[in-house]
Design a protein around this motif. Sequence first.
Motif, PDB file in Angstrom:
ATOM      1  N   LEU A   2       0.989  -0.644   0.006  1.00 53.07           N
ATOM      2  CA  LEU A   2       0.043  -0.182  -0.041  1.00 53.07           C
ATOM      3  C   LEU A   2       1.173   1.281  -0.124  1.00 53.07           C
ATOM      4  CD1 LEU A   2      -2.815  -1.122   2.695  1.00 53.07           C
ATOM      5  CD2 LEU A   2      -2.912  -0.795   0.179  1.00 53.07           C
ATOM      6  N   GLU A   3       0.978   1.688  -0.407  1.00 53.78           N
ATOM      7  CA  GLU A   3       1.208   3.424  -0.814  1.00 53.78           C
ATOM      8  C   GLU A   3       1.545   4.676   0.604  1.00 53.78           C
ATOM      9  OE1 GLU A   3       3.399   4.460  -3.332  1.00 53.78           O
ATOM     10  OE2 GLU A   3       3.404   3.152  -3.753  1.00 53.78           O
ATOM     11  N   SER A   4      -0.083   3.615   1.452  1.00 51.68           N
ATOM     12  CA  SER A   4       0.266   4.645   2.484  1.00 51.68           C
ATOM     13  C   SER A   4      -1.077   4.097   3.363  1.00 51.68           C
ATOM     14  CB  SER A   4       0.180   6.036   2.372  1.00 51.68           C
ATOM     15  OG  SER A   4      -0.702   6.703   3.481  1.00 51.68           O
ATOM     16  N   PHE A   5      -0.698   4.088   4.709  1.00 53.33           N
ATOM     17  CA  PHE A   5      -2.355   3.482   5.270  1.00 53.33           C
ATOM     18  C   PHE A   5      -2.981   4.721   5.603  1.00 53.33           C
ATOM     19  CE2 PHE A   5       0.706  -0.075   7.125  1.00 53.33           C
ATOM     20  CZ  PHE A   5       0.061  -0.657   6.010  1.00 53.33           C
ATOM     21  N   VAL A   9      -0.064   1.349  11.667  1.00 54.37           N
ATOM     22  CA  VAL A   9      -1.484   2.085  12.364  1.00 54.37           C
ATOM     23  C   VAL A   9      -1.813   2.859  13.028  1.00 54.37           C
ATOM     24  CG1 VAL A   9      -2.375   0.522   9.615  1.00 54.37           C
ATOM     25  CG2 VAL A   9      -2.498  -0.295  11.935  1.00 54.37           C
ATOM     26  N   ARG A  10      -3.235   3.217  12.476  1.00 55.61           N
ATOM     27  CA  ARG A  10      -3.706   4.220  13.901  1.00 55.61           C
ATOM     28  C   ARG A  10      -4.914   3.137  14.823  1.00 55.61           C
ATOM     29  NH1 ARG A  10      -6.003   7.194   9.407  1.00 55.61           N
ATOM     30  NH2 ARG A  10      -7.931   6.587  10.137  1.00 55.61           N
ATOM     31  N   ASP A  11      -5.111   3.658  16.123  1.00 52.53           N
ATOM     32  CA  ASP A  11      -6.250   2.297  16.722  1.00 52.53           C
ATOM     33  C   ASP A  11      -7.321   2.333  16.537  1.00 52.53           C
ATOM     34  OD1 ASP A  11      -4.384   2.742  18.589  1.00 52.53           O
ATOM     35  OD2 ASP A  11      -4.668   3.982  19.253  1.00 52.53           O
ATOM     36  N   ASP A  12      -7.685   3.260  15.355  1.00 51.76           N
ATOM     37  CA  ASP A  12      -9.280   2.861  15.278  1.00 51.76           C
ATOM     38  C   ASP A  12      -8.979   2.332  13.729  1.00 51.76           C
ATOM     39  OD1 ASP A  12      -7.695   4.869  13.578  1.00 51.76           O
ATOM     40  OD2 ASP A  12      -9.658   5.479  12.394  1.00 51.76           O
ATOM     41  N   GLN A  13      -8.704   1.881  13.340  1.00 54.66           N
ATOM     42  CA  GLN A  13      -7.963   1.286  11.764  1.00 54.66           C
ATOM     43  C   GLN A  13      -7.702  -0.070  12.379  1.00 54.66           C
ATOM     44  OE1 GLN A  13      -4.726   3.365   9.957  1.00 54.66           O
ATOM     45  NE2 GLN A  13      -6.060   3.997   8.288  1.00 54.66           N
ATOM     46  N   ARG A  14      -6.252  -0.297  13.847  1.00 47.42           N
ATOM     47  CA  ARG A  14      -6.652  -1.731  13.761  1.00 47.42           C
ATOM     48  C   ARG A  14      -8.268  -1.926  15.035  1.00 47.42           C
ATOM     49  NH1 ARG A  14      -2.414  -0.190  16.564  1.00 47.42           N
ATOM     50  NH2 ARG A  14      -0.941  -0.908  14.629  1.00 47.42           N
ATOM     51  N   ARG A  15      -9.544  -1.462  14.812  1.00 53.02           N
ATOM     52  CA  ARG A  15     -10.103  -1.660  15.627  1.00 53.02           C
ATOM     53  C   ARG A  15     -11.004  -2.614  14.942  1.00 53.02           C
ATOM     54  NH1 ARG A  15      -9.197   2.586  19.530  1.00 53.02           N
ATOM     55  NH2 ARG A  15     -10.869   3.793  17.817  1.00 53.02           N
ATOM     56  N   GLY A  16     -10.710  -1.623  13.400  1.00 47.40           N
ATOM     57  CA  GLY A  16     -11.758  -1.796  12.724  1.00 47.40           C
ATOM     58  C   GLY A  16     -11.257  -2.729  11.901  1.00 47.40           C
TER      59      GLY A  16
END
Length: 336
Positions: A182-185, A221-228
């Motif tokens: 991925l180019e960016s998270f 990754v961010r915490d919200d991305q990890r939870r998702g």
Amino acid sequence: MEDILKDLAQAKPPTPEVDPDRMERDLARIVTLPRERPVRRQFVRRFAPLLVIGVVIVLAVVLLPSPPQPVQPASTSQWWRVLRQQSSLMVVGEPTKPYVVRFDSRTDQWQAGKREIAVVQKDGKVEPFSRGDNTAWEAAGRPEVVPQLGGSRSVRIGPMAPAVQESYVSGLSLTSAYWERLESFDDLPADPAGMRAKLQPEEKGAYELADLVMAVMIADVRDDQRRGAFELLKSLDGVRYLDRVPLPDKGVGVGVAIAALPQFQFGDVETQFVINPATGKPILKRNVITKSQHGLPSMTSIAEERYLLLEGTNAEPILPLGVPVNGGVESPIIER
């Protein structure tokens, strides 16, 4: 002579009159006058030059322009560090007398932008898995090199040589069995549906997507991305939720399990992915056999990664001394 004395007596001034009130006033005024302190006067005379010099120095320090401040060095790069404790099992030996060996090592990985540095096979070794396997190895003469069972290669028993690998890549790589970049998270959606649409091309099945989502949760990754991502894992077809999973350090986690594809020497494999429910960060990923095979009981872990560190750091990568960068990996699996 008498005449002289008589003249002097006549020239004597008259006796002055005594004024008692005036005398008392003068005496009171004299008593109240400040007395001179010789010691204090001597102190002032002695140290006055020093005081003047001190005042001059203070004024010079205050009034002179301040020297230019030294240039502060730029802060070090922000690295994302993943420290894994890895282990796996392999069946070796002669077909009539097989036994199991265990590969055990660490991989220390840093990533900053396009730069990746990894120390592989750190503190690594290969040794018999159980007491019974050690007895079988000793009965075979304690060989240093043993053949794989059903394979074309051999395995070296003993310590692993560490190696350092450095690369510059375009985009962000994900440690997954299914290579993906991925180019960016930053633009990766945090909601499960949006993340699924972003990560799942049409050719990916449920297990391929699950494996990729697990890699996302390990990445920076961010915490919200990890939870998702974890919510997406739980929603995939064939996924089973794991509640209160016992951990090697006596803690408890939660996770998911999904049937994995057959692997070398092992079939009926399940991948389990366990996280810390308080932080959402992964704790371990392991493949277990769901049926007894090669003398190993059901639910034995045949491959495992424990995540000892998942953190951002400004510390520079710690590399083993005397190991050249990109000097090659001396794998314990060699040509027969």
